[in-house]
Design a protein around this motif. Sequence first.
Motif, short mmCIF file in Angstrom:
data_model
loop_
_atom_site.label_atom_id
_atom_site.label_comp_id
_atom_site.label_asym_id
_atom_site.label_seq_id
_atom_site.Cartn_x
_atom_site.Cartn_y
_atom_site.Cartn_z
N VAL A 124 16.81 14.33 0.80
CA VAL A 124 15.51 13.77 0.42
C VAL A 124 14.48 14.90 0.40
CG1 VAL A 124 13.68 12.20 1.17
CG2 VAL A 124 16.08 11.50 1.35
N ASP A 125 13.67 14.98 -0.67
CA ASP A 125 12.59 15.99 -0.75
C ASP A 125 11.28 15.49 -0.16
OD1 ASP A 125 13.55 15.77 -3.94
OD2 ASP A 125 13.87 17.74 -3.03
N LEU A 126 11.02 14.18 -0.36
CA LEU A 126 9.74 13.60 0.05
C LEU A 126 9.98 12.23 0.66
CD1 LEU A 126 6.58 13.57 0.04
CD2 LEU A 126 6.74 12.45 -2.19
N VAL A 127 9.40 12.03 1.83
CA VAL A 127 9.43 10.72 2.49
C VAL A 127 8.03 10.14 2.39
CG1 VAL A 127 9.78 9.49 4.67
CG2 VAL A 127 11.21 11.46 4.11
N VAL A 128 7.94 8.91 1.87
CA VAL A 128 6.67 8.19 1.82
C VAL A 128 6.77 7.06 2.84
CG1 VAL A 128 5.06 6.90 0.38
CG2 VAL A 128 6.45 8.72 -0.65
N ILE A 129 5.89 7.10 3.83
CA ILE A 129 5.98 6.16 4.96
C ILE A 129 4.57 5.76 5.39
CG2 ILE A 129 6.07 8.06 6.63
CD1 ILE A 129 7.99 6.35 8.33
N LEU A 170 0.83 -1.21 0.00
CA LEU A 170 0.00 0.00 0.00
C LEU A 170 0.86 1.26 0.00
CD1 LEU A 170 -2.65 -1.11 2.65
CD2 LEU A 170 -2.96 -0.97 0.18
N VAL A 171 1.93 1.24 0.76
CA VAL A 171 2.84 2.38 0.84
C VAL A 171 3.64 2.48 -0.46
CG1 VAL A 171 4.66 3.48 2.18
CG2 VAL A 171 2.94 2.07 3.34
N ALA A 172 4.09 1.34 -0.98
CA ALA A 172 4.85 1.33 -2.23
C ALA A 172 4.02 1.88 -3.39
CB ALA A 172 5.33 -0.09 -2.53
N GLN A 173 2.74 1.58 -3.40
CA GLN A 173 1.88 2.09 -4.48
C GLN A 173 1.72 3.60 -4.43
OE1 GLN A 173 0.46 0.70 -7.30
NE2 GLN A 173 1.96 -0.87 -6.75
N LYS A 174 1.73 4.17 -3.23
CA LYS A 174 1.68 5.64 -3.12
C LYS A 174 2.96 6.26 -3.66
CE LYS A 174 -2.31 6.11 -1.15
NZ LYS A 174 -3.43 6.86 -1.67
N ALA A 175 4.10 5.63 -3.37
CA ALA A 175 5.37 6.12 -3.92
C ALA A 175 5.36 6.00 -5.44
CB ALA A 175 6.53 5.32 -3.33
N LYS A 176 4.82 4.91 -5.96
CA LYS A 176 4.74 4.73 -7.42
C LYS A 176 3.87 5.82 -8.03
CE LYS A 176 3.83 1.40 -11.07
NZ LYS A 176 4.51 2.26 -11.99
#
Length: 149
Positions: free
Chosen positions: A108-113, A17-23
Amino acid sequence: MYQHVLLVTDLKDDTDLVAQKAKWILDLQPQAQLSVLHVVEETMLGFGYELIPASALHEHIDDERCQTARIRLADVLARNHLQAHHINIKTAISGRKGIVDYCQAHAVDLVVIGRHKRTGLSAWIAGATADSILPDIDSDLLVVQLTED
């Protein structure tokens, strides 16, 4: 425009779910590079009242856990059709420290967590890593709300 997106994962069942937001972010900004970070919390040894990282005594103590994480992380990236410029399995005293140190060292500009919902005593004792890193990083933060831990 984001240049460097960091996907932080705990490699639990809801990692996709988190990986898909990063994608989704990377599809919108194809010039951005992706780094992926998984922090393996160091094995701590107690000597009386003192706690020290086991790696201080034997540098390869957490190697097996790191190798297992590396394999699982490769599976996550393949399943989600993500190509990372940097894949980092890092040992640190805490997940919070590992993430903050990485962000400060790598622009890093954006952290997706992801953030697991916690209630009761576990919320009070453990808190959420996503909440704890916010005051110490200069990056934007995309927090993906997940189910209870």
